[in-house]
Design a protein around this motif. Structure first.
Motif, short mmCIF file in Angstrom:
data_model
loop_
_atom_site.label_atom_id
_atom_site.label_comp_id
_atom_site.label_asym_id
_atom_site.label_seq_id
_atom_site.Cartn_x
_atom_site.Cartn_y
_atom_site.Cartn_z
N GLU A 115 -23.46 23.08 -80.66
CA GLU A 115 -23.98 21.72 -80.43
C GLU A 115 -24.34 21.51 -78.96
N ARG A 116 -23.55 22.09 -78.08
CA ARG A 116 -23.77 21.84 -76.65
C ARG A 116 -24.86 22.73 -76.05
N TYR A 117 -24.87 24.01 -76.46
CA TYR A 117 -25.75 24.96 -75.77
C TYR A 117 -26.95 25.40 -76.61
N GLY A 118 -26.90 25.20 -77.92
CA GLY A 118 -27.95 25.74 -78.78
C GLY A 118 -29.25 24.97 -78.73
N ASN A 119 -29.86 24.92 -77.59
CA ASN A 119 -31.02 24.06 -77.39
C ASN A 119 -32.30 24.63 -78.00
N THR A 120 -32.39 25.96 -78.11
CA THR A 120 -33.62 26.53 -78.66
C THR A 120 -33.48 26.95 -80.11
N LEU A 121 -32.29 26.80 -80.68
CA LEU A 121 -32.15 26.98 -82.11
C LEU A 121 -32.90 25.88 -82.84
#
Length: 615
Positions: A115-121
């Motif tokens: 949720e915090r880091y998966g920006n390009t998923l």
């Protein structure tokens, strides 16, 4: 922050180091560090982590770990070396203990990191990965609650602030019912987000339903049968024990989940082999074109992911490696629970009712004629074969001296008698020799028929089935029976029985005892027996520690060839039933075994944790 998943990924990566200019040396990124952003935006890395988490799901008995415990109950005994499992004076209160939050911690960390880091998923990727992680967490909580009762429900990272005060991290145990409710709500929330349609190694909608069906059935049983005990096993705040008025709700949920799987058509009972015994064996063990298996822990020889279950448990006379073993051998107790196809008791007929004389059979396998086909698919018994080879099971000969029979046996496997015919089979049984059956039976279920699978060099990639449709039929039958829907319950049970060779609608009436026996014979050696007896609250009655209780002891069946020249009985086969040699102590399950003890170190670290009853 310590990130174990990074170590896992680094072990799998091949780091390619390209040439660089001398002046760029101090500006290069480290080739051995992976950032949070890299991990949680790479679908392949996340999938690798998920594979690790699936492999960490606990099981009491499975093919690569813990399988020896099959010999600790009443399905089998230990015929290998070091027969401590034949001398279990009583089950320890620490048995089945599980208080492992490492997997839950890792899952909570992964959920927060995606949720915090998966920006390009993509949104779909984040949803599916998160759903799969929540499924795994629910699975882990089920494994905890069925052993320990209520446990702390931790769904966020617990991070110590180094203040010197650990109390914010100390959570009390949730109620047993609350843990089961959490499992149900989590599975409901993620079942339509899991994807993985058609997969039998990763969770999909039907895997979530299968887990829900099993968990809710357990909860319903505890709510009903625990409260029927003379002194129900409870704790004041509900950490142990479920109110009786919750039983109907749980049974309803168990039935609905099982019915959704059955009615979906996504899975079907395996019925591809006209030989019904072989068909049942294939229903559990065949990996290709098998739509019965909902979820399995898979192994693959080509990837060197293998196990030694077949090497350690194959029938002695057909092993491929001289150092192989025959450790876990089924008991007569289990064999006689497989009924005859006319619906009569499965007790084997070895003596006449009128004068008690032996019954004489033309062939060793004839005593098992017209039995439930699931027996053949589960157990190698006298007169049968494996991998196309006869498994010689003969204890000796009975020599007629004019007035009585005399036993002649040999410690030399495959030895002949003075008449030139077989004395002792190459697969025994033996009374005292190890690594050969002491019961007269061998395992078939989960023994790999592939060439070289019973050798140290190759070993086996047989999978371990976690959920299959056969169980769902039994879950539906039991829940329906408990809800008063007897006609539906009969239909589910009779469907399974018909696959095993019984006539259509072979059962006309049904009770819980019949359901209990159907689960015993359908699901033998699939890690259900001990949990079933615990949830029905009859384990302390079945395994009561008494030598006069046949359920608490292990029994064997020894076949003998008759030597009686000139008599029509000469050359026929007779059978002796006996207490299994090398089995020295009746099983004793105490009330304190229904919930495992909590290790003192857990209580020392968290004084809010209360002990389980009787400990």
């Amino acid at each position: 922050m310590k990130l174990n998943y990074k170590q896992l990924i680094l072990a799998a990566l091949v780091l390619l180091v390209s040439s660089c200019k001398e002046g760029d040396w101090l500006e290069r990124q480290s080739p051995t560090l992976i950032t949070e952003e890299q991990v949680w935006n790479d679908a392949k890395m996340i999938t690798s982590l998920l594979a690790n988490y699936y492999n960490r799901l606990p099981a009491h008995t499975q093919l690569d770990n813990g399988w020896a415990e099959f010999a600790s109950y009443d399905e089998a005994m230990w015929s290998g070396n070091d027969d401590g499992r034949n001398n279990i004076i009583s089950y320890g209160f620490e048995r089945w203990r599980l208080w492992d939050y490492s997997l839950i911690r890792d899952i909570n960390l992964a959920l927060e990191s995606i949720e915090r880091y998966g920006n390009t998923l993509t949104a779909a990727q984040k949803t599916q990965f998160s759903a799969e992680l929540r499924f795994l967490r629910a699975y882990q909580y089920f494994e905890l609650v069925k052993r320990m009762g209520g446990v702390p429900l931790v769904t966020k990272q617990l991070i110590y602030d180094f203040s010197g005060d650990p109390t914010p991290l100390q959570q009390p145990r949730n109620k047993e019912a609350e843990v089961y409710d959490f499992i149900a709500s989590e599975l409901d929330a993620v079942k339509d987000q899991l994807g993985n349609s058609g997969s039998n190694t990763r969770a999909n909608k039907y895997t979530a339903l299968a887990l829900k069906s099993r968990a809710m059935l357990y909860a319903g049983s505890i709510a009903k049968y625990n409260n029927q005990m003379p002194a129900p096993i409870t704790l004041p705040n509900g950490e142990v024990g479920i109110p009786a008025n919750r039983a109907t709700d749980y049974y309803t949920k168990a039935l609905a989940a099982a019915k959704e799987i059955i009615n979906s058509g996504a899975y079907t009972l395996y019925q591809s082999n006209p030989n019904l015994g072989e068909n049942f064996f294939e229903a559990i063990t065949k990996k290709v074109n098998n739509r019965e298996v909902i979820m399995a822990q898979d192994f693959l020889t080509a990837k060197d992911k293998r196990h030694g279950f077949t090497y350690d448990n194959i029938a002695r006379g057909v092993r491929e490696d001289n150092l192989g073993s025959s450790a876990v051998t089924p008991t007569l107790n289990l064999v006689e629970d497989y009924e005859y196809l006319d619906g009569s008791s499965g007790e084997l007929k070895n003596r006449t009712a009128d004068n008690g004389d032996y019954i004489y059979y033309d062939r060793p396998q004839d005593i098992f004629a017209n039995k439930d086909a699931r027996l053949y698919g589960t157990i190698i018994y006298p007169g049968t074969s494996f991998r196309g080879q006869e498994v010689q099971i003969q204890a000796g000969v009975k020599v007629w001296n004019g007035s009585a029979y005399q036993n002649v046996e040999s410690n030399t496997l495959g030895a002949n008698y003075t008449d030139g015919k077989l004395l002792t089979g190459t697969s025994g049984p033996q009374r005292s020799q190890t690594e050969v059956s002491n019961t007269g039976f061998y395992l078939r279920k989960y023994i790999d028929p592939a060439p070289m699978a019973s050798t140290r060099g190759v070993r086996s990639d047989m999978w371990w089935v976690r959920f299959r449709l056969g169980e769902m039929y039994l879950n539906a039958a039991e829940a329906a029976l408990e809800l008063g829907q007897t006609a539906d319950a009969l239909q589910y049970v009779n469907t399974l029985r018909q696959r095993a060779g019984f006539p259509a609608n072979s059962l006309k009436t049904l009770n819980i005892q019949k359901i209990q026996n159907e689960r015993r014979v359908e699901l033998a050696f699939e890690d259900h027996r001990v949990w079933d007896l615990k949830r029905w609250r009859i384990a302390h009655e079945i395994w009561n520690g008494s030598t006069s209780n046949p359920d608490a002891m292990a029994f064997a069946l020894y076949p003998y060839r008759v030597v009686r020249p000139g008599d029509p009985k000469d050359g026929k086969y007779i059978f002796e039933k006996l207490a299994a040699p090398r089995y020295r102590a009746p099983r004793l399950f105490q009330l304190g075994n229904y919930y495992s003890s909590i290790d003192q170190s857990v209580i020392n670290n968290n004084p809010k944790i209360v002990r389980n009853p009787f400990h």
